[in-house]
Design an enzyme around this catalytic site. Structure first.
Site, PDB file in Angstrom:
ATOM      1  N   LYS A  38      11.523 -10.144  20.636  1.00  0.00           N
ATOM      2  CA  LYS A  38      11.225  -8.679  20.298  1.00  0.00           C
ATOM      3  C   LYS A  38      12.049  -7.936  21.289  1.00  0.00           C
ATOM      4  O   LYS A  38      11.290  -6.900  21.946  1.00  0.00           O
ATOM      5  CB  LYS A  38       9.729  -8.398  20.757  1.00  0.00           C
ATOM      6  CG  LYS A  38       8.918  -9.200  19.649  1.00  0.00           C
ATOM      7  CD  LYS A  38       7.486  -9.157  19.889  1.00  0.00           C
ATOM      8  CE  LYS A  38       6.504  -9.837  18.931  1.00  0.00           C
ATOM      9  NZ  LYS A  38       6.857 -10.264  17.706  1.00  0.00           N
ATOM     10  N   CYS A  39      13.190  -7.963  21.484  1.00  0.00           N
ATOM     11  CA  CYS A  39      14.233  -7.398  22.301  1.00  0.00           C
ATOM     12  C   CYS A  39      15.004  -6.548  21.666  1.00  0.00           C
ATOM     13  O   CYS A  39      15.513  -6.901  20.643  1.00  0.00           O
ATOM     14  CB  CYS A  39      14.908  -8.630  23.118  1.00  0.00           C
ATOM     15  SG  CYS A  39      15.961  -7.997  24.368  1.00  0.00           S
ATOM     16  N   GLY A  40      15.673  -5.489  22.380  1.00  0.00           N
ATOM     17  CA  GLY A  40      16.848  -4.896  21.850  1.00  0.00           C
ATOM     18  C   GLY A  40      17.935  -5.729  21.535  1.00  0.00           C
ATOM     19  O   GLY A  40      18.847  -5.314  20.548  1.00  0.00           O
ATOM     20  N   THR A  42      17.709  -8.807  20.166  1.00  0.00           N
ATOM     21  CA  THR A  42      17.404  -9.798  19.391  1.00  0.00           C
ATOM     22  C   THR A  42      18.038  -9.783  18.336  1.00  0.00           C
ATOM     23  O   THR A  42      18.218 -10.883  17.728  1.00  0.00           O
ATOM     24  CB  THR A  42      15.911  -9.588  18.830  1.00  0.00           C
ATOM     25  OG1 THR A  42      14.944  -9.640  20.079  1.00  0.00           O
ATOM     26  CG2 THR A  42      15.461 -10.713  17.860  1.00  0.00           C
TER      27      THR A  42
END
Length: 168
Positions: A38-40, A42
């Protein structure tokens, strides 16, 4: 495993919590990435998988190892099985994704302590700054390169190919 001093000595945990001995990669080239669902960054899973498929097809002695990490903004909160399913369903990830790992602090995976010591970051920093930092380990078990989270997987190809061309 504080006594480990070489890449092949480490045995991080797989998604089931069992030891995953890295000595199975002796003589191979390994790209290690701390990942998050859930990361930028990803979407880099897509580039990593493309790189893996393209290079692994012609160089079966190349692999990528993903280490899910929840230490940065709690961006990988799921269980190991949920994370593996997410990677497979959303990005078709076929390279090994191991168990959730801490990369900094008192509970940091010994492999990551070793990687950071072998190839410190900017200004000698011995910590991981964020998700999707990458380390390239050559056939001889040494850390050849380290890249920041912002480095796109496709730009790693020349350095990986150079490592693949090296003989042990």
């Amino acid at each position: 495993m504080a006594s480990a001093t070489a890449f092949y000595d480490f045995k991080p945990k797989d998604k089931k919590g069992a030891e995953y001995p890295l000595d199975q990669y002796k003589g191979k080239v390994v790209l290690i990435v701390n990942t998050a669902s859930k990361c930028g960054f990803t979407p880099q899973f897509e580039g990593l998988e493309k790189l893996y498929k393209e290079l692994h097809t012609t160089h079966p002695d190349f692999t990528i190892l993903g280490f899910p990490c929840n230490q940065f903004g709690s961006q990988d909160p799921g269980t190991n099985d949920e994370i593996a399913t997410f990677c497979q369903v959303n990005y078709g990830v076929s390279f090994p994704v191991l168990g959730k790992t801490e990369v900094n602090g008192d509970k940091a995976e010994p492999l990551y302590e070793w990687l950071k010591k072998e190839k410190p970051g900017l200004l000698g920093m011995k910590r991981i700054k964020w998700n999707f930092e990458k380390f390239l380990v050559g056939r001889d078990g040494t850390v050849k390169a380290r890249w920041a989270s912002t480095t796109k997987p496709e730009s790693l190809r020349p350095e990986i190919e150079k490592a693949l061309a090296e003989k042990v």
